[in-house]
Motif scaffolding. Structure first.
Motif, mmCIF file in Angstrom:
data_model
loop_
_atom_site.group_PDB
_atom_site.id
_atom_site.type_symbol
_atom_site.label_atom_id
_atom_site.label_comp_id
_atom_site.label_asym_id
_atom_site.label_seq_id
_atom_site.Cartn_x
_atom_site.Cartn_y
_atom_site.Cartn_z
ATOM 1 N N ALA A 45 0.827 -1.197 0.000
ATOM 2 C CA ALA A 45 0.000 0.000 0.000
ATOM 3 C C ALA A 45 0.866 1.255 0.000
ATOM 4 O O ALA A 45 1.920 1.311 0.619
ATOM 5 N N THR A 46 0.386 2.271 -0.710
ATOM 6 C CA THR A 46 1.078 3.559 -0.727
ATOM 7 C C THR A 46 0.666 4.363 0.494
ATOM 8 O O THR A 46 -0.507 4.485 0.800
ATOM 9 N N ALA A 47 1.655 4.916 1.192
ATOM 10 C CA ALA A 47 1.349 5.690 2.398
ATOM 11 C C ALA A 47 2.367 6.806 2.541
ATOM 12 O O ALA A 47 3.406 6.640 3.156
ATOM 13 N N VAL A 48 2.079 7.933 1.936
ATOM 14 C CA VAL A 48 3.016 9.058 1.966
ATOM 15 C C VAL A 48 2.276 10.326 2.348
ATOM 16 O O VAL A 48 1.240 10.643 1.786
ATOM 17 N N ASP A 49 2.820 11.034 3.300
ATOM 18 C CA ASP A 49 2.317 12.351 3.664
ATOM 19 C C ASP A 49 3.331 13.374 3.162
ATOM 20 O O ASP A 49 4.445 13.465 3.689
ATOM 21 N N PRO A 50 2.985 14.156 2.109
ATOM 22 C CA PRO A 50 3.948 15.110 1.556
ATOM 23 C C PRO A 50 4.496 16.095 2.569
ATOM 24 O O PRO A 50 5.578 16.632 2.397
ATOM 25 N N ALA A 51 3.729 16.351 3.652
ATOM 26 C CA ALA A 51 4.164 17.333 4.641
ATOM 27 C C ALA A 51 5.063 16.721 5.716
ATOM 28 O O ALA A 51 5.611 17.416 6.546
ATOM 29 N N ALA A 52 5.176 15.389 5.694
ATOM 30 C CA ALA A 52 5.945 14.713 6.735
ATOM 31 C C ALA A 52 7.439 14.961 6.554
ATOM 32 O O ALA A 52 7.928 15.178 5.457
ATOM 33 N N GLY A 53 8.186 14.867 7.676
ATOM 34 C CA GLY A 53 9.610 15.130 7.633
ATOM 35 C C GLY A 53 10.447 14.047 6.975
ATOM 36 O O GLY A 53 11.299 14.350 6.151
ATOM 37 N N PRO A 54 10.260 12.754 7.343
ATOM 38 C CA PRO A 54 11.128 11.701 6.818
ATOM 39 C C PRO A 54 11.037 11.585 5.292
ATOM 40 O O PRO A 54 10.040 11.955 4.672
ATOM 41 N N GLN A 55 12.103 11.032 4.704
ATOM 42 C CA GLN A 55 12.177 10.868 3.259
ATOM 43 C C GLN A 55 11.349 9.667 2.802
ATOM 44 O O GLN A 55 11.626 8.539 3.201
ATOM 45 N N PRO A 56 10.281 9.869 2.003
ATOM 46 C CA PRO A 56 9.520 8.728 1.494
ATOM 47 C C PRO A 56 10.351 7.915 0.516
ATOM 48 O O PRO A 56 11.215 8.441 -0.184
ATOM 49 N N LEU A 57 10.079 6.611 0.455
ATOM 50 C CA LEU A 57 10.883 5.696 -0.344
ATOM 51 C C LEU A 57 10.004 4.862 -1.271
ATOM 52 O O LEU A 57 8.998 4.276 -0.832
ATOM 53 N N LEU A 58 10.395 4.821 -2.522
ATOM 54 C CA LEU A 58 9.775 3.934 -3.499
ATOM 55 C C LEU A 58 10.421 2.564 -3.363
ATOM 56 O O LEU A 58 11.645 2.440 -3.383
ATOM 57 N N VAL A 59 9.599 1.515 -3.217
ATOM 58 C CA VAL A 59 10.116 0.157 -3.052
ATOM 59 C C VAL A 59 10.055 -0.556 -4.402
ATOM 60 O O VAL A 59 8.980 -0.730 -4.977
ATOM 61 N N TYR A 60 11.231 -0.956 -4.901
ATOM 62 C CA TYR A 60 11.304 -1.672 -6.175
ATOM 63 C C TYR A 60 11.053 -3.167 -6.004
ATOM 64 O O TYR A 60 10.288 -3.776 -6.750
ATOM 65 N N GLY A 61 11.750 -3.760 -5.065
ATOM 66 C CA GLY A 61 11.664 -5.201 -4.904
ATOM 67 C C GLY A 61 12.390 -5.635 -3.651
ATOM 68 O O GLY A 61 12.949 -4.813 -2.905
ATOM 69 N N VAL A 62 12.379 -6.955 -3.428
ATOM 70 C CA VAL A 62 12.981 -7.525 -2.221
ATOM 71 C C VAL A 62 13.991 -8.586 -2.625
ATOM 72 O O VAL A 62 13.714 -9.418 -3.504
ATOM 73 N N VAL A 63 15.161 -8.565 -1.983
ATOM 74 C CA VAL A 63 16.227 -9.529 -2.229
ATOM 75 C C VAL A 63 16.678 -10.098 -0.889
ATOM 76 O O VAL A 63 16.278 -9.617 0.171
ATOM 77 N N ARG A 64 17.513 -11.123 -0.944
ATOM 78 C CA ARG A 64 18.112 -11.645 0.274
ATOM 79 C C ARG A 64 19.296 -10.768 0.681
ATOM 80 O O ARG A 64 20.088 -10.365 -0.166
ATOM 81 N N SER A 65 19.423 -10.522 1.970
ATOM 82 C CA SER A 65 20.566 -9.738 2.449
ATOM 83 C C SER A 65 21.872 -10.419 2.080
ATOM 84 O O SER A 65 22.858 -9.770 1.720
ATOM 85 N N ALA A 66 21.894 -11.754 2.125
ATOM 86 C CA ALA A 66 23.124 -12.495 1.833
ATOM 87 C C ALA A 66 23.533 -12.380 0.373
ATOM 88 O O ALA A 66 24.687 -12.639 0.031
ATOM 89 N N ASP A 67 22.581 -12.020 -0.502
ATOM 90 C CA ASP A 67 22.875 -11.907 -1.933
ATOM 91 C C ASP A 67 23.267 -10.498 -2.347
ATOM 92 O O ASP A 67 23.479 -10.234 -3.532
ATOM 93 N N THR A 68 23.344 -9.586 -1.393
ATOM 94 C CA THR A 68 23.549 -8.175 -1.746
ATOM 95 C C THR A 68 25.009 -7.795 -1.601
ATOM 96 O O THR A 68 25.405 -7.070 -0.689
ATOM 97 N N GLY A 69 25.829 -8.312 -2.533
ATOM 98 C CA GLY A 69 27.235 -7.948 -2.557
ATOM 99 C C GLY A 69 27.410 -6.519 -3.022
ATOM 100 O O GLY A 69 26.462 -5.818 -3.382
ATOM 101 N N ALA A 70 28.650 -6.090 -3.049
ATOM 102 C CA ALA A 70 28.950 -4.694 -3.385
ATOM 103 C C ALA A 70 28.504 -4.321 -4.783
ATOM 104 O O ALA A 70 28.238 -3.155 -5.065
ATOM 105 N N ASP A 71 28.409 -5.330 -5.668
ATOM 106 C CA ASP A 71 28.057 -5.038 -7.064
ATOM 107 C C ASP A 71 26.567 -5.168 -7.340
ATOM 108 O O ASP A 71 26.128 -4.928 -8.449
ATOM 109 N N ARG A 72 25.784 -5.533 -6.346
ATOM 110 C CA ARG A 72 24.347 -5.790 -6.605
ATOM 111 C C ARG A 72 23.630 -4.533 -7.084
ATOM 112 O O ARG A 72 22.718 -4.596 -7.901
ATOM 113 N N LEU A 73 24.028 -3.377 -6.565
ATOM 114 C CA LEU A 73 23.356 -2.126 -6.924
ATOM 115 C C LEU A 73 24.199 -1.245 -7.845
ATOM 116 O O LEU A 73 23.844 -0.082 -8.062
ATOM 117 N N ASP A 74 25.276 -1.785 -8.369
ATOM 118 C CA ASP A 74 26.132 -0.994 -9.258
ATOM 119 C C ASP A 74 25.330 -0.394 -10.406
ATOM 120 O O ASP A 74 24.583 -1.090 -11.106
#
Length: 256
Positions: A6-35
Motif C-alpha cells: 500500500a502507498t502511504a506518503v504524507d507530503p508534509a511529513a519530515g522523513p524521506q519517502p521511499l519507493l520500493v522496487y523489490g525484495v532480495v536476500r541480504s546475503a545476496d547483496t554484494g557490493a556489485d548488486r546495486l552498481d
C-alpha cells in the motif's frame, strides 16, 4: 502479478519517502548488486528492500518512472533472485520499509526461494493476417461466398454482406486462435518451470504468456522457441522478450 504494498506518503511529513522496487536476500547483496542503480538497500532480518528516494511534492507518475522501475528490477534479476513489488509502492521512511519486511518475511523468503535461478520471458504470438484470411476463405464456403459478393458489389449495396463477413471472420479467427494457442502452449509447457497466460486469445492474438525459465536452461529453451517460430513462420509471428524480473510469478511463488 508483482508483490503489492500500500502507498502511504504524507507530503508534509519530515522523513524521506521511499519507493520500493523489490525484495532480495541480504546475503545476496554484494557490493556489485546495486552498481549503476540509483537505489539503496533497507535490511531487516535476512531480507533487504531495494528502494529509491521519492520527491514528496511530485505526485504525478511519469512514463520515465515506469521505465526506471522496470530497468532496476530487470538489472537486479540479472544479478540474483528478486521479488518485484508493485509499481508505485511507496512507504514514508526506512522504519516502515523494515516493518514491511519483518511482517512479510516468511512469504517473501518463500518467493525468493522459488525464483532463485529463474527469470521471466514474455511470449506473444499473432497471425500473419493475409495468410490466415486466405486459409479461411479456402476452408469456409460461407466466408468464400460472402467475400466474392462483396468484391463484385462494393459500396452500400453490399453493406449487409460486409457486416456478416466481418462477423464470420472474427468468430473463426477467435476459434482458431484458441485452438492454436492451446497447441503451442502444450509444446512449450514441458520446457519451462511455470507459465502464466497474461491475456486471452482473440481474433488478433493467438497467445500472450509469461514463461518462468530456469537460467541453466534458458539458451536451450530459447533455441526451441526459435525452432517453433521457424516451423510456423508462414502463418505466425512470435515475439519473445526477456529475460525479465518475474513480475507475473511473484504471487505464485508465495507472495499473498
Amino acid at each position: 502479478m508483482s508483490a503489492e504494498l500500500a502507498t502511504a506518503v504524507d507530503p508534509a511529513a519530515g522523513p524521506q519517502p521511499l519507493l520500493v522496487y523489490g525484495v532480495v536476500r541480504s546475503a545476496d547483496t554484494g557490493a556489485d548488486r546495486l552498481d549503476g542503480l540509483a537505489a539503496e538497500l533497507v535490511d531487516a532480518g535476512g531480507l533487504a528492500a531495494v528502494v529509491g528516494e521519492v520527491d514528496p511534492g511530485r505526485m504525478r507518475v511519469r512514463r520515465a518512472d515506469l521505465l526506471e522501475y522496470n530497468s532496476v528490477l530487470d538489472t537486479l534479476a540479472g544479478r540474483g533472485p528478486v521479488v518485484p513489488v508493485r509499481f508505485g509502492s511507496v512507504l514514508p521512511d526506512r522504519e516502515a520499509v523494515a516493518e514491511f519486511l519483518t511482517q512479510q518475511r516468511d512469504q517473501l523468503a518463500a518467493a525468493l526461494d522459488h525464483l532463485t535461478g529463474r527469470r521471466q520471458y514474455n511470449l506473444r504470438v499473432s497471425y500473419v493476417e493475409e495468410v490466415v484470411l486466405a486459409e479461411l476463405v479456402a476452408e469456409d464456403p460461407e466466408i468464400r461466398e460472402l467475400r466474392a459478393r462483396t468484391v463484385a458489389a462494393p459500396g452500400p449495396a453490399s453493406y449487409g454482406d460486409r457486416v456478416r463477413l466481418g462477423e464470420l471472420v472474427a468468430r473463426a479467427l477467435e476459434n482458431w486462435s484458441v485452438q492454436d494457442g492451446q497447441a503451442l502452449l502444450a509444446r512449450i509447457a514441458p520446457d519451462v518451470a511455470a507459465y502464466r497466460v497474461r491475456s486471452t486469445s482473440s481474433a488478433t492474438q493467438v497467445l500472450d504468456v509469461a514463461l518462468l525459465i530456469d537460467d541453466a536452461r534458458a539458451e536451450e529453451v530459447v533455441d526451441r522457441l526459435e525452432d517453433l517460430a521457424r516451423e510456423h513462420r508462414d502463418s505466425l509471428r512470435m515475439r519473445l522478450v526477456g529475460p525479465l524480473a518475474a513480475h507475473d510469478f511473484a504471487k505464485d511463488a508465495g507472495w499473498a
